[in-house]
Design an enzyme around this catalytic site. Sequence first.
Site: not given
Length: 159
Positions: A106-107
């Site tokens: 993800s991030h």
Amino acid sequence: MGRYFGTDGFRGEANVDLTADHAYQVGRFLGWYYGETKRRSGDTTPVRVVIGKDTRRSSYMFEYALASGLVASGADAYLLHVTTTPSVSFVARTDGFDCGIMISASHNPFHDNGIKLINRHGEKMEQEVIDKIEAYLDSKENLPYATGADIGRVIDYAS
């Protein structure tokens, strides 16, 4: 949280905290576990696992390591290639897969990656199964390899 899997999968710096061997072993266990579950219920069809990934460089390594582990245990690995987590969840739920795997962090920073496990209903894998995977990763257990016609296949499942 366990030793490997946190609240959202097995995450860490690629080839430091999360290695290709980890991915292979996760694939080996999932292929074997779902195969045993099916056999016990009288189902002789191959285990079907759908895999998606993000665009991180290490995602390609983890995709093939997971697929190798699955196939070695007799499961069929269906590759969606670059896609989103919701699409893996949707396909796992609607196309009759035993489970799904998303490779993404993800991030998190680009050098990190992760393995998120998804059940047949398109939801986070049951903690009971995750606990068994963690126990297997820490054990010296040797799972049986599939042989002959029982060896799994890798199928390109991208549209």
